[in-house]
Enzyme design. Structure first.
Site, PDB file in Angstrom:
ATOM      1  N   ARG A 140      32.779   7.355  21.138  1.00 32.23           N
ATOM      2  CA  ARG A 140      32.892   8.785  21.549  1.00 32.23           C
ATOM      3  C   ARG A 140      31.582   9.334  22.344  1.00 32.23           C
ATOM      4  O   ARG A 140      30.347   9.150  21.681  1.00 32.23           O
ATOM      5  CB  ARG A 140      32.906   9.900  20.483  1.00 32.23           C
ATOM      6  CG  ARG A 140      34.374   9.742  19.476  1.00 32.23           C
ATOM      7  CD  ARG A 140      35.391  10.221  20.419  1.00 32.23           C
ATOM      8  NE  ARG A 140      36.552   9.932  19.731  1.00 32.23           N
ATOM      9  CZ  ARG A 140      37.444  10.653  18.638  1.00 32.23           C
ATOM     10  NH1 ARG A 140      36.738  11.498  18.349  1.00 32.23           N
ATOM     11  NH2 ARG A 140      38.476  10.322  18.170  1.00 32.23           N
TER      12      ARG A 140
ATOM     13  N   GLU B  73      29.669  11.760  22.730  1.00 27.76           N
ATOM     14  CA  GLU B  73      29.105  12.931  22.543  1.00 27.76           C
ATOM     15  C   GLU B  73      27.520  12.923  22.202  1.00 27.76           C
ATOM     16  O   GLU B  73      27.314  12.232  21.142  1.00 27.76           O
ATOM     17  CB  GLU B  73      29.875  13.486  21.240  1.00 27.76           C
ATOM     18  CG  GLU B  73      31.304  13.741  21.298  1.00 27.76           C
ATOM     19  CD  GLU B  73      32.020  14.039  20.108  1.00 27.76           C
ATOM     20  OE1 GLU B  73      31.193  14.661  19.317  1.00 27.76           O
ATOM     21  OE2 GLU B  73      33.395  14.233  19.939  1.00 27.76           O
TER      22      GLU B  73
ATOM     23  N   ARG C  54      26.577  13.894  10.831  1.00 26.82           N
ATOM     24  CA  ARG C  54      28.001  13.497  10.725  1.00 26.82           C
ATOM     25  C   ARG C  54      28.596  12.898  11.916  1.00 26.82           C
ATOM     26  O   ARG C  54      29.546  12.424  11.956  1.00 26.82           O
ATOM     27  CB  ARG C  54      28.867  14.852  10.829  1.00 26.82           C
ATOM     28  CG  ARG C  54      28.297  15.915   9.506  1.00 26.82           C
ATOM     29  CD  ARG C  54      28.953  17.395   9.607  1.00 26.82           C
ATOM     30  NE  ARG C  54      30.305  17.194   9.563  1.00 26.82           N
ATOM     31  CZ  ARG C  54      31.143  17.417  10.401  1.00 26.82           C
ATOM     32  NH1 ARG C  54      30.780  17.946  11.493  1.00 26.82           N
ATOM     33  NH2 ARG C  54      32.476  17.473  10.165  1.00 26.82           N
ATOM     34  N   HIS C  55      27.712  12.575  12.883  1.00 27.40           N
ATOM     35  CA  HIS C  55      28.083  12.067  14.206  1.00 27.40           C
ATOM     36  C   HIS C  55      27.591  10.641  14.662  1.00 27.40           C
ATOM     37  O   HIS C  55      26.287  10.576  14.240  1.00 27.40           O
ATOM     38  CB  HIS C  55      28.040  13.033  15.367  1.00 27.40           C
ATOM     39  CG  HIS C  55      28.775  14.156  15.170  1.00 27.40           C
ATOM     40  ND1 HIS C  55      28.238  15.416  14.758  1.00 27.40           N
ATOM     41  CD2 HIS C  55      30.155  14.644  15.827  1.00 27.40           C
ATOM     42  CE1 HIS C  55      29.137  16.147  14.627  1.00 27.40           C
ATOM     43  NE2 HIS C  55      30.250  15.884  15.519  1.00 27.40           N
TER      44      HIS C  55
ATOM     45  N   GLU D  27      36.022  18.065   7.250  1.00 27.67           N
ATOM     46  CA  GLU D  27      37.278  17.557   7.766  1.00 27.67           C
ATOM     47  C   GLU D  27      37.220  16.072   7.861  1.00 27.67           C
ATOM     48  O   GLU D  27      36.166  15.379   8.438  1.00 27.67           O
ATOM     49  CB  GLU D  27      37.483  18.046   9.014  1.00 27.67           C
ATOM     50  CG  GLU D  27      38.421  17.437   9.972  1.00 27.67           C
ATOM     51  CD  GLU D  27      38.264  16.498  10.807  1.00 27.67           C
ATOM     52  OE1 GLU D  27      38.825  15.454  10.909  1.00 27.67           O
ATOM     53  OE2 GLU D  27      37.422  16.703  11.836  1.00 27.67           O
TER      54      GLU D  27
ATOM     55  N   SER E  62      42.351  13.915  11.216  1.00 29.61           N
ATOM     56  CA  SER E  62      43.304  14.792  12.080  1.00 29.61           C
ATOM     57  C   SER E  62      44.717  14.120  12.404  1.00 29.61           C
ATOM     58  O   SER E  62      44.723  12.957  12.546  1.00 29.61           O
ATOM     59  CB  SER E  62      42.626  15.439  13.192  1.00 29.61           C
ATOM     60  OG  SER E  62      41.746  16.200  13.249  1.00 29.61           O
TER      61      SER E  62
ATOM     62  N   ARG F 293      32.950   8.099   7.403  1.00 28.90           N
ATOM     63  CA  ARG F 293      33.029   9.390   6.950  1.00 28.90           C
ATOM     64  C   ARG F 293      33.710   9.338   5.442  1.00 28.90           C
ATOM     65  O   ARG F 293      33.199  10.169   4.778  1.00 28.90           O
ATOM     66  CB  ARG F 293      33.649  10.436   7.776  1.00 28.90           C
ATOM     67  CG  ARG F 293      32.844  11.051   8.970  1.00 28.90           C
ATOM     68  CD  ARG F 293      33.686  12.203   9.593  1.00 28.90           C
ATOM     69  NE  ARG F 293      32.532  12.556  10.746  1.00 28.90           N
ATOM     70  CZ  ARG F 293      32.856  13.645  11.653  1.00 28.90           C
ATOM     71  NH1 ARG F 293      33.999  14.362  11.197  1.00 28.90           N
ATOM     72  NH2 ARG F 293      32.159  14.041  12.369  1.00 28.90           N
TER      73      ARG F 293
END
Length: 592
Positions: free
Chosen positions: A354, A356, A362-363, A512, A515, A566
Site C-alpha cells: 500500500r 499510503e 497502525r500503518h 478494524e 474487511s 494487526r
C-alpha cells in the site's frame, strides 16, 4: 837464682765438631722448629684454601641446582594444562565424540552426569575469585542455563587461565561449550532452566561479539515507546549489560524503534521479540490449519500486476520492460479467479503493498495478508460464520498454545486479557447503522451526530469498541451492512436496500481488523456498479477483471482479507504493528 820454667797449660778436650754448645743447640733447634712450623702453616693454609674452594664450588653447584629447580617449579606452576580446552576455535574435532549436542528446551534430569555439547550465546558472566566463573548461556526462545567453570589444582581440564579467559568473553558471543550436566545446590532463579547447570570442561568462541554493542540485550528487551524515525535513538541514561527479569525496573534506558531497527540483530535476540515472532508464526499456522479443515485450498497470487488492484493512487508503480507494472494492493481479483476457475474455497498468505504516506503505528507500506474466498450456497452470512469461527479458533489457539509467550510479552507490554465469547456463544453482530446509533446515544459528545451513510473514522471505531467492551464484555465483534459509498465497486449491494452493501468489518480491541463481503458475480451488474463509482469499465485492469465473469458462469461468492501483523499486534495490545512485523516497511524506512 836461676829462673824456673813455666808449667805447660793443661790440655783442653775438644768437643766433636757436630755437637754445638748447649745454647747453640737450643737456638738451632728452635730455629729449625720455627722453619718446620712455617712450612706446616703454609700447607694447612693451602689445604684450607683448597677445601674452601671445594666447598664454595659445592655451594655454587647446589645454588645452581636450587635455582634450576625453582625455575622449573615456577614454570610448572604457570604452565596451562587446559590450553587445548578453550579459545577462538571453529574446529569441531576439539570436542569429545561422545558429547552429544543438547537443546535446553528439552533438557531433563536424565542428562545429569552426562557430558554434553551446547551451542549458545554467552549472555553474561561474573568471576568469583580467581578460580571460578559463572556464566549464563542462552539458546533460541530465551532458554537459558547457568554454566560454571572452576579451576582444578589436580590438573583436570580447567585451569585458572581458562577461568579468567571465560570471564573475559564479550557478552553475546556465540560459544560452543562442552561440560557435564549437574544438579545445582539450589534452583537458579535467573535462568529458565533452573533445576540443572552445566559444569564446563571446554569452551570455544565460535563467533566473537564486539566489546561495545550498539544495543544491549537489556535495552532491546525494554518497551519501545518512540516510533518516530526522526526522534532520538536512545533515551538519556547509561546502558547496562545485565538483564533483569522482564517487567522489572533496571535503570536501563528504552530505545526508539529506529535504534532497534539499526541494531536489528540485537532487536531480534530480545526475548520479547522472539515471543512475538513465535506468536505470529502460530497465527499463520492456526489460520491455515482451520481453513484446511474446512476444505479450503491454498493458492499463490502474483505480486506484480498490470493495473492497480483497488484503483486509486495508493499503489506502487515500477517500470517493467517498456511498460508500467504495479505491486498488488490485494489478491482480491485472483481469489475470485480461483472461484471462477472451479475452486469452491481458497485462501492465500502473502505480501500486500500500500503506497499510503501514513506514518502511524497502525500503518505499513508492506504487510502480510491473510485472505480467503468461498462459494456462497444460500446467504453471504455463511462467509461471516466461517470467518468468525476462524478468528475464534485463532484467538483460543494463541491462548492455549502460546501462553508462555503471551505472558512474556505482557511483562514488557502490559495488557488486559483479550475477551472473546465463551464456547457456544455467538460473536456479537451489529449493523453499521446500529453501531452509529450506539455512538450517538451513549458515546462521547463529539460523536452524537455521526451519519449512517458515511464510513467510520478511526476515533469512531475506538469509541464504539470501548462502548461494546463495557456493555457486552467482548473485544471481538462485527459490523454488517456498510453503506454503499464506503465499499469498493465489486461489493454487492443489498437487494432490499441499495444504500447498503452485503459487506462487513470485524474488530479487535476497538480497531478494524478485517474487511469483507459478498462480491458481484454477474458481469452486467458489475459493469453498472463500476460506472456508478465513476470508473471506466474499459480501463486497463478493470476490463480484464469484468471479462473473467463473461468467460463462464461464476457462482455467488464472498470472502475477506486481514493483516497478520494487526491480528498479532491487536491481540497483544502492542503500541505499534511495527513490533509484530519481521522487517517493518514505512514511508521512511526501507532497511534493514
Amino acid at each position: 837464682m836461676a829462673e824456673q820454667p813455666k808449667p805447660a797449660p793443661a790440655p783442653v778436650a775438644e768437643a766433636p765438631a757436630q755437637a754445638p754448645p748447649a745454647e747453640a743447640s737450643a737456638a738451632t733447634a728452635a730455629a729449625e722448629a720455627g722453619d718446620e712450623g712455617a712450612s706446616t702453616s703454609k700447607k694447612a693454609a693451602k689445604k684450607a684454601e683448597a677445601k674452601a674452594k671445594k666447598e664454595a664450588e659445592k655451594a655454587r653447584r647446589a645454588a645452581e641446582r636450587a635455582a634450576t629447580a625453582a625455575t622449573s617449579g615456577a614454570a610448572a606452576q604457570t604452565e596451562d594444562l587446559a590450553k587445548d580446552n578453550y579459545g577462538q576455535e571453529t574446529d569441531v574435532t576439539k570436542y569429545s565424540p561422545d558429547a552429544g549436542h543438547i537443546n535446553l528446551k528439552t533438557l531433563g534430569e536424565e542428562s545429569v552426569g552426562k557430558t554434553v555439547t551446547l551451542r549458545a550465546w554467552l549472555q553474561n558472566s561474573r568471576m568469583q575469585g580467581a578460580k571460578m566463573v559463572f556464566a549464563e548461556l542462552r539458546e533460541e526462545g530465551n532458554w537459558t542455563i547457568q554454566a560454571i567453570a572452576a579451576a582444578n589444582t589436580e590438573g583436570a581440564p580447567v585451569s585458572r587461565q581458562m577461568v579468567k579467559w571465560i570471564g573475559a568473553v564479550n557478552p553475546e558471543s556465540f560459544v560452543v561449550v562442552e561440560g557435564v550436566i549437574q544438579k545445582p545446590l539450589e534452583p537458579v532463579k535467573s535462568c529458565r532452566v533452573s533445576n540443572l547447570e552445566l559444569h564446563i570442561t571446554k569452551c570455544f568462541v565460535h563467533a566473537a561479539a564486539p566489546t561495545v554493542l550498539g544495543l544491549t540485550l537489556a535495552t532491546a528487551n525494554r518497551p519501545v515507546t518512540n516510533f518516530s524515525d526522526e526522534e532520538a535513538k536512545v533515551e538519556e541514561g547509561v546502558e547496562k549489560l545485565s538483564i533483569a527479569p522482564p517487567g522489572e525496573a533496571t535503570g536501563v534506558p528504552a530505545a526508539s524503534m529506529i535504534a532497534h531497527l539499526e541494531s536489528i540483530v540485537m532487536h531480534k535476540r530480545a526475548p520479547v521479540q522472539q515471543a512475538i515472532a513465535d506468536i505470529r508464526a502460530e497465527v499463520k499456522q492456526l489460520f491455515r490449519e482451520y481453513l484446511r479443515s474446512l476444505s479450503f485450498k491454498d493458492f499463490e497470487p502474483p505480486n506484480l500486476i498490470s493495473a492497480a488492484s483497488e484503483g486509486g493512487a495508493n499503489v506502487f508503480r515500477l517500470p517493467y520492460f517498456g511498460q508500467d507494472a504495479f505491486l498488488a494492493q490485494s489478491p482480491q481479483f485472483y481469489k475470485q479467479i480461483e472461484i471462477a476457475g472451479g475452486r469452491k474455497r481458497v485462501f492465500s498468505i502473502g505480501p500486500v503493498f500500500r503506497a499510503e504516506n501514513s506514518n502511524t503505528p497502525r500503518h505499513m507500506t508492506e504487510f502480510t495478508g491473510l485472505d480467503l474466498e468461498m462459494e456462497i450456497v444460500k446467504d453471504y452470512h455463511e462467509v461471516m460464520d466461517t470467518i468468525e469461527g476462524l478468528l475464534l479458533y485463532i484467538f483460543r489457539g494463541i491462548k492455549e498454545r502460546c501462553s508462555e509467550e503471551v505472558e512474556l510479552v505482557r511483562s514488557v507490554y502490559p495488557s488486559e486479557e483479550f475477551l472473546v465469547p465463551e464456547p457456544g456463544q455467538s460473536v456479537l453482530r451489529l449493523t453499521f447503522a446500529e453501531g452509529q446509533k450506539l455512538l450517538r446515544e451513549e458515546g462521547p459528545e463529539e460523536f452524537r451526530n455521526v451519519s449512517d451513510d458515511e464510513d467510520m473514522s478511526t476515533p469512531q471505531e475506538k469509541a464504539l469498541g470501548a462502548l461494546i467492551r463495557a456493555k457486552y464484555k467482548t473485544d471481538f465483534f462485527a459490523l454488517d451492512k456498510f453503506p454503499e459509498g464506503a465499499r469498493p465497486f465489486y461489493a454487492k449491494e443489498d437487494p432490499k436496500n441499495p444504500k447498503v452493501t452485503n459487506a462487513y468489518d470485524m474488530f479487535m480491541r476497538n480497531q478494524e481488523i478485517l474487511s469483507g463481503g459478498q462480491r458481484i458475480n454477474d458481469p452486467v451488474e458489475l459493469e453498472a456498479r463500476i460506472r456508478k463509482k465513476g470508473v471506466d469499465p474499459l480501463s486497463p485492469g478493470i476490463k480484464e477483471y469484468v471479462d473473467i465473469f463473461r468467460q463462464a458462469g461464476v457462482p455467488a461468492h464472498g470472502g475477506a482479507g486481514l493483516g497478520l501483523d494487526r491480528v498479532v499486534a491487536f491481540y497483544l495490545n502492542l503500541p505499534s504493528v511495527h513490533l509484530a512485523a519481521y522487517y517493518p516497511r514505512t514511508p521512511k524506512r526501507l532497511t534493514p
